[in-house]
Design a protein around this motif. Structure first.
Motif, PDB file in Angstrom:
ATOM      1  N   LEU A 153       0.836  -1.190   0.000  1.00 58.86           N
ATOM      2  CA  LEU A 153       0.000   0.000   0.000  1.00 58.86           C
ATOM      3  C   LEU A 153       0.877   1.249   0.000  1.00 58.86           C
ATOM      4  O   LEU A 153       1.971   1.258   0.571  1.00 58.86           O
ATOM      5  CB  LEU A 153      -0.914  -0.003   1.226  1.00 58.86           C
ATOM      6  N   PRO A 154       0.434   2.343  -0.632  1.00 61.58           N
ATOM      7  CA  PRO A 154       1.276   3.533  -0.804  1.00 61.58           C
ATOM      8  C   PRO A 154       1.871   4.089   0.482  1.00 61.58           C
ATOM      9  O   PRO A 154       2.976   4.628   0.472  1.00 61.58           O
ATOM     10  CB  PRO A 154       0.324   4.550  -1.452  1.00 61.58           C
ATOM     11  N   SER A 155       1.152   3.972   1.588  1.00 61.57           N
ATOM     12  CA  SER A 155       1.622   4.583   2.838  1.00 61.57           C
ATOM     13  C   SER A 155       2.400   3.628   3.731  1.00 61.57           C
ATOM     14  O   SER A 155       2.703   3.953   4.871  1.00 61.57           O
ATOM     15  CB  SER A 155       0.413   5.121   3.627  1.00 61.57           C
ATOM     16  N   ALA A 156       2.746   2.444   3.217  1.00 62.26           N
ATOM     17  CA  ALA A 156       3.351   1.418   4.070  1.00 62.26           C
ATOM     18  C   ALA A 156       4.702   0.965   3.533  1.00 62.26           C
ATOM     19  O   ALA A 156       5.096   1.271   2.399  1.00 62.26           O
ATOM     20  CB  ALA A 156       2.410   0.218   4.193  1.00 62.26           C
ATOM     21  N   VAL A 157       5.443   0.259   4.388  1.00 58.94           N
ATOM     22  CA  VAL A 157       6.650  -0.458   3.983  1.00 58.94           C
ATOM     23  C   VAL A 157       6.508  -1.881   4.483  1.00 58.94           C
ATOM     24  O   VAL A 157       5.750  -2.171   5.419  1.00 58.94           O
ATOM     25  CB  VAL A 157       7.936   0.176   4.563  1.00 58.94           C
TER      26      VAL A 157
END
Length: 328
Positions: free
Chosen positions: A79-83
């Motif tokens: 997801l764009p906001s995660a690592v």
């Protein structure tokens, strides 16, 4: 332990929000169930697919552990906001030849927007952690780990690496706390421990040289660390907390404590916490604070292991420590 073993329906419902065990007979259903990842799993082996997926949520940090019986190809993204940091290891213990050869674990770090395609053999186990990219960047910035925005990179965790072993054990240890995950304080402590293990393993894998420092600098780092530990009785800092607050890498912190204290920072922190519990027991009557309450105040939630550590350190069980107001 399955979350269904909880003591009451209400607590069971609360626990399931933090811990789940799922079994699948379809590879793609499994792949799409991992939190913070968008994945498709493709079975490439003959036979009936069977898998298990365990997930634990520590208030924004998601740990997962999965195993399938068939060879699969994992295609996915973050997801764009995660690592995500994930690795695969054999289901059984590594043999001596693997350890002696220093072979590395197939592992990787990816940011939101990055995608991957991996083949995972049946019987292999995949473990990993997903977390907020913003939190990761905030914690990693002072530690010197060479990561770049939008980076996807392989990380070579060695089979015989101490830090990687601690990280693997940390994931396993989470499962032993399932029945306590409805307690915010327990989740906070487990979160700290897991973050500490994550960044220790990353930094050990980085193997970056650091400049030599003077003994006075080492002494200052130890002194400031001690002040931070004693100044936070309700929330004892982890090694990662100290590195972040002091803006030093773990290697520098380790060297400072080795030179000044003759022990690792983690050993020091644990002894400080044990000593703090003892001070509580000695200064507060038993009628006002139980041993378990004193231990919990300093992050010890399992009385069995706490009592053993306490006895080894002080030569007596906590129940044998003379409480305030008791006769001599």
């Amino acid at each position: 332990m399955d979350a269904s073993t909880a003591a009451s329906p209400k607590r069971d419902a609360e626990m399931k929000t933090y811990y789940s065990v799922q079994c699948f007979s379809d590879a793609n259903e499994h792949g799409r169930s991992v939190v913070n990842l968008t994945q498709d799993y493709f079975q490439i082996d003959k036979g009936r697919f069977q898998s298990t997926l365990q997930q634990i949520d520590l208030d924004g940090i998601h740990a997962f552990h999965e195993r399938t019986n068939c060879d699969i190809v994992q295609c996915g993204g973050v997801l764009p906001s995660a690592v995500v940091l994930a690795w695969t290891v054999p289901a059984h213990s590594l043999d001596a030849s693997d350890r002696n050869n220093g072979s590395h674990v197939h592992s990787g770090f990816k940011r939101g927007g990055g995608d991957w395609m991996y083949r995972v053999a049946g019987g292999m186990e995949v473990s990993g952690i997903t977390m907020s990219a913003a939190e990761f960047d905030r914690l990693v910035e002072p530690l010197g780990f060479a990561t770049k925005r939008n980076a996807s990179r392989h990380i070579k965790f060695m089979h015989d690496s101490h830090a990687f072993s601690v990280l693997r054990l940390g994931i396993d240890e989470l499962k032993n706390h399932v029945e306590h995950l409805d307690r915010e304080q327990v989740r906070a402590m487990l979160r700290k421990q897991l973050l500490d293990a994550i960044f220790c393993a990353l930094q050990e894998a980085e193997v970056a040289g650091r400049p030599n420092l003077t003994r006075q600098t080492y002494n200052d780092i130890v002194k400031r660390s001690q002040d931070l530990v004693l100044g936070n009785p309700e929330d004892p800092p982890s090694v990662l907390d100290l590195c972040t607050e002091l803006r030093v890498c773990r290697r520098t912190l380790q060297t400072s404590f080795t030179h000044i204290m003759g022990m690792s920072p983690s050993s020091y922190l644990r002894k400080i916490r044990l000593g703090s519990v003892r001070r509580l027991l000695r200064s507060i009557p038993a009628s006002q604070m139980t041993i378990s309450e004193a231990a919990a105040r300093w992050g010890f939630f399992h009385l069995g292991s706490f009592s053993n550590d306490y006895r080894q350190f002080f030569g007596e069980l906590p129940s044998q420590t003379l409480r305030f107001g008791a006769g001599h």
